[in-house]
Design an enzyme around this catalytic site. Sequence first.
Site, PDB file in Angstrom:
ATOM      1  N   ALA A 255       0.848  -1.196   0.000  1.00 26.45           N
ATOM      2  CA  ALA A 255       0.000   0.000   0.000  1.00 26.45           C
ATOM      3  C   ALA A 255       0.877   1.237   0.000  1.00 26.45           C
ATOM      4  O   ALA A 255       2.017   1.214   0.459  1.00 26.45           O
ATOM      5  CB  ALA A 255      -0.905   0.017   1.229  1.00 26.45           C
ATOM      6  N   CYS A 256       0.333   2.297  -0.548  1.00 26.76           N
ATOM      7  CA  CYS A 256       0.936   3.615  -0.393  1.00 26.76           C
ATOM      8  C   CYS A 256      -0.075   4.436   0.391  1.00 26.76           C
ATOM      9  O   CYS A 256      -1.052   3.889   0.895  1.00 26.76           O
ATOM     10  CB  CYS A 256       1.260   4.225  -1.756  1.00 26.76           C
ATOM     11  SG  CYS A 256      -0.199   4.651  -2.735  1.00 26.76           S
ATOM     12  N   TRP A 257       0.107   5.696   0.489  1.00 31.42           N
ATOM     13  CA  TRP A 257      -0.766   6.503   1.344  1.00 31.42           C
ATOM     14  C   TRP A 257      -2.221   6.503   0.891  1.00 31.42           C
ATOM     15  O   TRP A 257      -3.120   6.750   1.691  1.00 31.42           O
ATOM     16  CB  TRP A 257      -0.240   7.923   1.490  1.00 31.42           C
ATOM     17  CG  TRP A 257      -0.352   8.738   0.241  1.00 31.42           C
ATOM     18  CD1 TRP A 257       0.551   8.812  -0.784  1.00 31.42           C
ATOM     19  CD2 TRP A 257      -1.434   9.579  -0.119  1.00 31.42           C
ATOM     20  NE1 TRP A 257       0.090   9.637  -1.762  1.00 31.42           N
ATOM     21  CE2 TRP A 257      -1.133  10.138  -1.377  1.00 31.42           C
ATOM     22  CE3 TRP A 257      -2.635   9.925   0.484  1.00 31.42           C
ATOM     23  CZ2 TRP A 257      -1.992  11.016  -2.035  1.00 31.42           C
ATOM     24  CZ3 TRP A 257      -3.490  10.804  -0.173  1.00 31.42           C
ATOM     25  CH2 TRP A 257      -3.152  11.336  -1.418  1.00 31.42           C
ATOM     26  N   SER A 258      -2.502   6.181  -0.387  1.00 29.06           N
ATOM     27  CA  SER A 258      -3.896   6.238  -0.841  1.00 29.06           C
ATOM     28  C   SER A 258      -4.386   4.998  -1.574  1.00 29.06           C
ATOM     29  O   SER A 258      -5.565   4.908  -1.896  1.00 29.06           O
ATOM     30  CB  SER A 258      -4.101   7.444  -1.759  1.00 29.06           C
ATOM     31  OG  SER A 258      -3.374   7.264  -2.962  1.00 29.06           O
ATOM     32  N   ARG A 259      -3.486   4.038  -1.857  1.00 35.41           N
ATOM     33  CA  ARG A 259      -3.886   2.901  -2.682  1.00 35.41           C
ATOM     34  C   ARG A 259      -3.490   1.562  -2.081  1.00 35.41           C
ATOM     35  O   ARG A 259      -2.372   1.395  -1.607  1.00 35.41           O
ATOM     36  CB  ARG A 259      -3.259   3.001  -4.072  1.00 35.41           C
ATOM     37  CG  ARG A 259      -3.743   4.193  -4.835  1.00 35.41           C
ATOM     38  CD  ARG A 259      -3.014   4.356  -6.133  1.00 35.41           C
ATOM     39  NE  ARG A 259      -3.423   5.602  -6.738  1.00 35.41           N
ATOM     40  CZ  ARG A 259      -3.530   5.794  -8.038  1.00 35.41           C
ATOM     41  NH1 ARG A 259      -3.244   4.817  -8.869  1.00 35.41           N
ATOM     42  NH2 ARG A 259      -3.925   6.943  -8.507  1.00 35.41           N
TER      43      ARG A 259
END
Length: 82
Positions: A25-29
């Site tokens: 994951a990244c900050w939004s996905r």
Amino acid sequence: MDDRTLAETVLALVGGAENVEDVTACWSRLRLVLRDWDARDDEAITALDEVPMVQVQGGQFQVVLGARAIPVSRVVRELLHA
């Protein structure tokens, strides 16, 4: 929908836990690498109130979740190792 329910729902709509090769994951996905790309149901996933869009990029199926991406990814990892 709480994080666990959202994670379970997304997993079911991408073909189940057995279809997920990797999760990050990244900050939004929420970023998933799938074994069978045709098993996913993009329309059903984007129909979820929590998911504004999905995208395939860089060999990943990306589910946009905003700030919930990291917590949901933790639950997905937990479910994959259960």
